[in-house]
Design an enzyme around this catalytic site. Structure first.
Site, PDB file in Angstrom:
ATOM      1  N   HIS A 267       9.459  28.362  48.824  1.00 41.02           N
ATOM      2  CA  HIS A 267       9.796  27.448  47.748  1.00 41.02           C
ATOM      3  C   HIS A 267      11.457  27.857  47.150  1.00 41.02           C
ATOM      4  CE1 HIS A 267      10.026  23.784  45.369  1.00 41.02           C
ATOM      5  NE2 HIS A 267       8.833  24.205  44.473  1.00 41.02           N
ATOM      6  N   HIS A 308      12.807  21.680  56.143  1.00 41.34           N
ATOM      7  CA  HIS A 308      12.381  21.112  55.004  1.00 41.34           C
ATOM      8  C   HIS A 308      11.313  20.064  55.245  1.00 41.34           C
ATOM      9  CE1 HIS A 308      12.486  18.874  50.821  1.00 41.34           C
ATOM     10  NE2 HIS A 308      13.149  20.201  50.565  1.00 41.34           N
ATOM     11  N   ASP A 364      18.960  25.888  49.775  1.00 43.43           N
ATOM     12  CA  ASP A 364      18.878  27.283  49.609  1.00 43.43           C
ATOM     13  C   ASP A 364      19.818  28.035  50.486  1.00 43.43           C
ATOM     14  OD1 ASP A 364      16.921  27.473  47.355  1.00 43.43           O
ATOM     15  OD2 ASP A 364      15.408  27.178  48.932  1.00 43.43           O
TER      16      ASP A 364
END
Ligand code: CMC
Length: 430
Positions: A267, A308, A364
Site C-alpha cells: 500500500h 493496482h 508510487d
C-alpha cells in the site's frame, strides 16, 4: 417483475427469487432468503479481499479504473492538481464543495492554529530508538493523541468531530517532522503559522538554525503531491479507518489504524520500496534482467510501483507526478535513478506479461524520486503519503458515521475447521 432486479433459481430447491438491483448492486442480505430449509442459515457471498463487494455508498471520490479517471467530489484530479492547493482540496473532500473566500480563510486559520502538539508528545517521542521508522512513530503518536483529547470519543457530536478534524490535519505534519528530526538527532522545529501548510512542513523538516528559505518549486510540488494523495475511495487504509471507526472509537485511534494499513509495502509503503528496488537494480543495463526475474518469480518479485487493484490503465496520479518531476529536477538536477525508472516503464509497457495483466505505473512509481530529490529520506516516504491522506480518511470516517446504513463492521466467515470435540487432559494426548 421489476426490470431492476435479478432473478435467481436455487437449483438445490428449484425455488426462484427476485432480488432488487440498486446502483448496480444487490444487497448481500437479500441472499439470506435463499435457503434449503428452515434450519439453513441462508446463502452468503464469499469475497476474500473484497474484490467485488461495495462496503458503503460514498459521495467523495470517483474512480474509473479502466479509463484512468479520478475525481474528488466531481472535480477531475488534473484540474485540482493544476489549480488548487492541498488545504483547499482537503476542504472540498471533507465538505463536498469548494470553499468561498471567507470559508477558505476560516478553514486555513483553524488548521494553522492547531499545528502545535502538547509538549508531552515530544517526551513520548524521546522514548523511541534513534533508528525507529518514522511511520511507526507517527502511528504511535497519533494513537497517543487520543489520550490528550479524551472528549474526541463523542463521535456522534458533529461539532466535536470538527475540532478533531482541525487538530488531526494540523498536527500530522508536526508529528511527521518531529519523527524525522528524532531519527537524525536534530532539535524539533516548531510550526511557523505565517507559512502555508506545505511550506511550514518543509521548514519543520529541514530548518537548521534560524535561516531556512522554502524553495517555491518544492512547496508547489508538495502541494500537488498532497492533492494527489488526499483520497482514493475504499482502499486498504480507508477501509481500516472506516472499520475501526465503526466501533465508535475516537478518530485518533481509527486514524492510527489507517496509518498502520498504509505502512504495508503493498500500500503506502510501496513508494519507499520503489526507491529501494531502483537502487538495487543499480543501472539501466540491469533492467532487462530484473524484468526477467519479476516474470519468472511466480509473483514473489514484484515490479514495485506497478499494478493496482482498481486501475487497469495508467494511474492518472502517476501521469501528473511524472510531469512534475521535471520541474523538481530542474532545481535539484536529475536523479540517476530516473533513468532506471524510465527504462523499467518502457520495457514493462511493451512486455506481454505486464500488458496481459494490465499492469501500469501507479502513484508510487515516480513520487519517491521527487521526494528523494527534495531531500526526504526513504523512511519518510510512507509518512509523506499519510499526511495528505488524513483528510480523505477523516472525510470517509465522517461519511460512515452519518450513513444510516452503516453499523459496526463485522464480516462473516466460511468455517472449515473441525466440528465439536471434547477436551483431552495433557497426559492423555499422543
Ligand atoms: N509486478 C509483477 N507482477 C504483478 C505486479 C507487480 N507489481 N502486480 C500484480 N502482478 C501480477 C500478479 O503476480 C498476478 O499475476 P498472476 O495472475 O500470474 O498470478 C496478477 O498480476 C494480478 O495481481 P494481484 O496481486 O492479484 O493484483 P491485486 O489487485 O491483488 O494487487 C497490488 C494490486 C497493488 C497489490 C499489486 O499490483 C502489487 O503488489 N503492486 C506492487 C506494489 C505497489 O506498487 N503498491 C502500490 C499500489 S498504489 C498505491 C496505493 O494504493 O497504496
Amino acid at each position: 417483475m421489476s426490470k431492476d432486479s435479478l432473478t435467481v433459481t436455487d437449483n438445490r430447491t428449484g425455488k426462484t427469487y427476485e432480488l432488487p438491483i440498486e446502483n448496480g448492486t444487490i444487497r448481500a442480505l437479500e441472499l439470506r432468503k435463499i435457503k434449503t430449509g428452515d434450519d439453513d442459515f441462508g446463502l452468503m457471498t464469499y469475497d476474500p479481499a473484497f474484490t467485488n463487494t461495495a462496503s458503503c455508498k460514498s459521495r467523495i471520490t470517483f474512480i474509473d479504473g479502466d479509463k484512468g479517471i479520478l475525481n474528488y467530489r466531481g472535480y477531475p484530479i488534473e484540474q485540482l492538481a493544476e489549480r488548487s492547493n492541498y488545504l483547499e482540496t482537503a476542504y472540498l473532500i471533507l465538505h463536498g464543495e469548494l470553499p468561498s473566500r471567507a470559508e477558505y480563510d476560516k478553514w486555513v486559520f483553524n488548521v494553522t492554529h492547531h499545528t502545535i502538539v502538547h509538549e508531552n508528545v515530544k517526551e513520548l517521542m524521546v522514548g523511541f530508538r534513534y533508528d525507529a521508522h518514522p511511520m511507526g512513530m507517527l502511528m504511535s503518536t497519533v494513537a497517543a493523541l487520543s489520550t490528550f483529547y479524551p472528549e474526541a470519543r463523542h463521535v456522534r457530536d458533529a461539532e466535536n468531530r470538527r475540532d478533531q478534524i482541525f487538530r488531526l490535519i494540523a498536527k500530522i505534519p508536526t508529528l511527521a517532522a518531529f519523527a524525522y528530526r528524532h531519527s537524525v538527532g536534530l532539535p524539533y522545529a516548531y510550526p511557523d503559522n505565517d507559512l502555508s501548510y506545505c511550506a511550514n512542513f518543509l521548514q519543520m523538516m529541514f530548518r537548521v538554525g534560524e535561516k531556512y528559505r522554502v524553495n517555491a518549486v518544492f512547496e508547489r510540488a508538495l502541494e500537488v503531491l498532497f492533492i494527489l494523495h488526499a483520497d482514493h475511495e475504499q482502499n486498504c487504509s480507508t477501509s481500516a479507518m472506516r472499520n475501526v471507526g465503526s466501533s465508535e472509537v475516537d478518530p485518533y485511534s481509527s486514524l492510527a489504524a489507517g496509518i498502520a494499513a498504509l505502512y504495508g509495502p503493498l500500500h503506502g509503503g510501496a513508494n519507499e520500496q520503489v526507491l529501494r528496488m531502483l537502487q538495487e537494480i543499480g543501472s539501466k543495463d540491469n533492467v532487462p534482467g530484473f524484468i526477467r526475474e519479476v516474470k519468472t518469480s511466480g509473483g514473489e518479485v514484484r515490479l514495485m510501483g506497478f499494478g493496482h487493484r482498481v486501475y487497469k490503465n495508467y494511474d492518472p496520479r502517476a501521469k501528473i507526478i511524472k510531469q512534475m518531476a521535471d520541474q523538481v529536477f530542474a532545481v535539484t538536477g536529475k536523479s540517476p535513478l530516473l533513468e532506471i525508472a524510465l527504462e523499467l516503464e518502457r520495457i514493462a509497457l511493451e512486455d506481454e506479461y505486464f500488458i496481459k495483466r494490465k499492469l501500469y505505473p501507479n502513484v508510487d512509481f515516480y513520487s519517491g524520486l521527487i521526494y528523494q530529490a527534495m531531500g526526504f529520506p526513504l523512511d519518510m516516504f510512507p509518512v509523506l503519503f499519510a499526511i495528505p491522506r488524513t483528510s480523505g480518511w477523516l472525510a470517509q470516517w465522517e461519511e460512515m458515521l452519518e450513513d444510516k446504513d452503516q453499523k459496526i463492521a463485522r464480516p462473516r466467515q466460511v468455517y472449515l475447521g473441525l466440528g465439536r470435540r471434547d477436551y483431552l487432559p495433557l497426559e492423555r494426548r499422543g
